[in-house]
Design a protein around this motif. Structure first.
Motif, mmCIF file in Angstrom:
data_model
loop_
_atom_site.group_PDB
_atom_site.id
_atom_site.type_symbol
_atom_site.label_atom_id
_atom_site.label_comp_id
_atom_site.label_asym_id
_atom_site.label_seq_id
_atom_site.Cartn_x
_atom_site.Cartn_y
_atom_site.Cartn_z
ATOM 1 N N MET A 26 0.824 -1.203 0.000
ATOM 2 C CA MET A 26 0.000 0.000 0.000
ATOM 3 C C MET A 26 0.865 1.263 0.000
ATOM 4 N N LYS A 27 0.214 2.395 -0.226
ATOM 5 C CA LYS A 27 0.934 3.664 -0.320
ATOM 6 C C LYS A 27 1.623 4.047 0.984
ATOM 7 N N GLY B 97 3.240 1.950 2.784
ATOM 8 C CA GLY B 97 4.387 1.062 2.981
ATOM 9 C C GLY B 97 4.069 -0.193 3.764
ATOM 10 N N TYR B 98 2.791 -0.597 3.818
ATOM 11 C CA TYR B 98 2.399 -1.794 4.552
ATOM 12 C C TYR B 98 1.673 -2.768 3.624
ATOM 13 N N VAL B 99 1.703 -4.040 4.016
ATOM 14 C CA VAL B 99 0.868 -5.040 3.361
ATOM 15 C C VAL B 99 -0.148 -5.543 4.372
ATOM 16 N N ARG B 100 -1.301 -5.938 3.882
ATOM 17 C CA ARG B 100 -2.388 -6.397 4.759
ATOM 18 C C ARG B 100 -2.502 -7.913 4.689
ATOM 19 N N LEU B 101 -2.375 -8.563 5.841
ATOM 20 C CA LEU B 101 -2.609 -10.000 5.933
ATOM 21 C C LEU B 101 -4.082 -10.186 6.262
ATOM 22 N N GLY B 102 -4.860 -10.522 5.231
ATOM 23 C CA GLY B 102 -6.305 -10.544 5.375
ATOM 24 C C GLY B 102 -6.821 -11.510 6.416
ATOM 25 N N GLU B 103 -6.131 -12.622 6.623
ATOM 26 C CA GLU B 103 -6.606 -13.624 7.578
ATOM 27 C C GLU B 103 -6.696 -13.055 8.986
ATOM 28 N N PRO C 103 9.915 -2.350 3.175
ATOM 29 C CA PRO C 103 10.723 -1.192 2.789
ATOM 30 C C PRO C 103 9.979 -0.300 1.794
ATOM 31 N N TYR C 104 10.012 1.011 2.027
ATOM 32 C CA TYR C 104 9.190 1.948 1.259
ATOM 33 C C TYR C 104 9.482 1.934 -0.235
ATOM 34 N N THR C 105 10.642 1.408 -0.631
ATOM 35 C CA THR C 105 10.988 1.347 -2.060
ATOM 36 C C THR C 105 10.106 0.351 -2.815
ATOM 37 N N TYR C 106 9.358 -0.477 -2.088
ATOM 38 C CA TYR C 106 8.497 -1.470 -2.742
ATOM 39 C C TYR C 106 7.037 -1.031 -2.783
ATOM 40 N N ILE C 107 6.750 0.214 -2.437
ATOM 41 C CA ILE C 107 5.383 0.719 -2.469
ATOM 42 C C ILE C 107 4.819 0.576 -3.886
ATOM 43 N N HIS D 40 12.222 0.265 7.597
ATOM 44 C CA HIS D 40 11.432 0.162 6.372
ATOM 45 C C HIS D 40 10.851 1.503 5.939
ATOM 46 N N LEU D 41 10.744 2.458 6.861
ATOM 47 C CA LEU D 41 10.057 3.707 6.581
ATOM 48 C C LEU D 41 10.989 4.764 6.021
ATOM 49 N N ALA D 42 10.439 5.602 5.140
ATOM 50 C CA ALA D 42 11.187 6.778 4.690
ATOM 51 C C ALA D 42 11.374 7.708 5.877
ATOM 52 N N SER D 43 12.425 8.520 5.856
ATOM 53 C CA SER D 43 12.768 9.352 7.011
ATOM 54 C C SER D 43 11.621 10.250 7.436
ATOM 55 N N GLN D 44 10.827 10.767 6.454
ATOM 56 C CA GLN D 44 9.739 11.677 6.819
ATOM 57 C C GLN D 44 8.570 10.968 7.468
ATOM 58 N N HIS D 45 8.550 9.609 7.435
ATOM 59 C CA HIS D 45 7.458 8.859 8.034
ATOM 60 C C HIS D 45 7.834 8.216 9.362
ATOM 61 N N ARG D 46 9.101 8.232 9.718
ATOM 62 C CA ARG D 46 9.537 7.485 10.899
ATOM 63 C C ARG D 46 8.983 8.059 12.188
ATOM 64 N N PHE D 47 8.672 9.343 12.192
ATOM 65 C CA PHE D 47 8.172 9.936 13.430
ATOM 66 C C PHE D 47 6.825 9.339 13.824
#
Length: 307
Positions: free
Chosen positions: A132-133, A135-141, A149-153, A193-200
């Motif tokens: 997802m935008k 930087g996370y994936v959802r485990l539906g179960e 890692p944010y590079t895989y968004i 995994h987070l970009a620097s501006q998202h780590r906070f």
């Protein structure tokens, strides 16, 4: 090294071959875990698995026939009966020989065995998902979110998971691994995994917001505690608290404390109500400036009417 000789069933072999079959990924991982090799039977070569077929026939004759007609109320009692029949089968002398399968195993085969992997193998489940935008994936179960890692968004990744671990792969390369958590609507995050501006965002906790609110005013702290308690999901509460506390820099602690008191009296606990009170400067009204209450009248329905 031990060997497994399966048929060319799909759960074991992805593509059969006369010379080198392609194994199913899960079955190959199972074999590697227990340090055994897999040699699938050749297509249309039943003799490749003659030993297995012969063993099945022996077990059918010596164990199944002993249990035929008996009724079992649970799996434990069935397994106990099978073990008893198996002991009789193993201790029975070979036809035309003076020793049994048990004696042959103890005298010849046991020394050739290696230690079994002490960690029990768990079958992996797998799903393909898009990162997802945020930087996370959802485990539906589990309805739980895991960071990548944010590079895989925006990219499609494979999620392999067991009862304890969640592993995320992109083009056969593992890009993230987390301990599995079953808390619904929560996030498991690796800060790297987070970009620097998202780590906070990962530093947001209820304790952090309460500590900041207490430094402003006790009424602000009381209001923030209600926001944290009433929001359905922590992420919603954190955003509301961050917005409310940010008004201190714009209007000062006194006005924010007054606005929190007003909102508390109204029984509303969110960012928009604080914003509206401050925008309309309701926080600056004195008690005598407050709107007069509506007088009682038989034709006016109070809130009790709608309960």
């Amino acid at each position: 090294m031990g060997a497994i000789v399966p048929d060319n069933l799909r759960s074991a072999v992805t593509r059969g071959s006369k010379y080198e079959a392609v194994l199913n990924d899960e079955f190959a991982a199972f074999a590697e875990h227990y340090a055994v090799t897999v040699v699938p039977a050749r297509v249309y070569k039943p003799r490749d698995k003659s030993l297995v077929e012969g063993a099945v026939k022996l077990i059918y004759r010596s164990i199944y026939q002993r249990l035929e007609g008996r009724k079992f109320s649970d799996l434990e009692s069935l397994n106990a009966a099978i073990r008893s029949a198996l002991e009789i089968h193993n201790n029975k002398p070979f036809s035309g020989r003076s020793y049994s399968r048990r004696e042959q195993f103890e005298e010849v085969e046991r020394e050739a065995l290696g230690p079994l992997n002490p960690i029990r193998y768990e079958v992996h489940k797998q799903v393909m998902v898009t990162v997802m935008k945020n930087g996370y994936v959802r485990l539906g179960e589990d309805i739980h979110y895991y960071s990548v890692p944010y590079t895989y968004i925006g990219k499609k990744v494979k999620v392999l998971y067991t009862s304890t671990m969640v592993q995320i792969y992109y083009h056969y390369t593992q890009v993230a691994a987390h301990k599995r958590t079953r808390a619904k609507y929560h996030y498991t995050t690796g800060k790297e995994h987070l970009a620097s501006q998202h780590r906070f965002l990962t530093e947001w906790t209820p304790e952090k917001f309460m500590q900041e609110a207490e430094q402003i005013h006790e009424d602000v702290a009381r209001y923030i505690s209600q926001v944290l308690e009433r929001k359905a999901y922590p992420e919603q509460a954190y955003k509301s608290c961050s917005g409310i506390l940010s008004f201190t820099r714009r209007v000062g602690p006194e006005r924010l404390a007054n606005a929190c008191r007003w909102a508390d009296n109204l029984g509303q606990y969110n960012y928009p109500i604080i914003e509206e009170i401050l925008r309309k400067r309701l926080d600056q009204l004195t008690p005598e400036d407050e709107p007069a209450s509506i007088p009682a009248h038989n034709n006016i329905r109070g809130k009790e009417y709608y309960q």
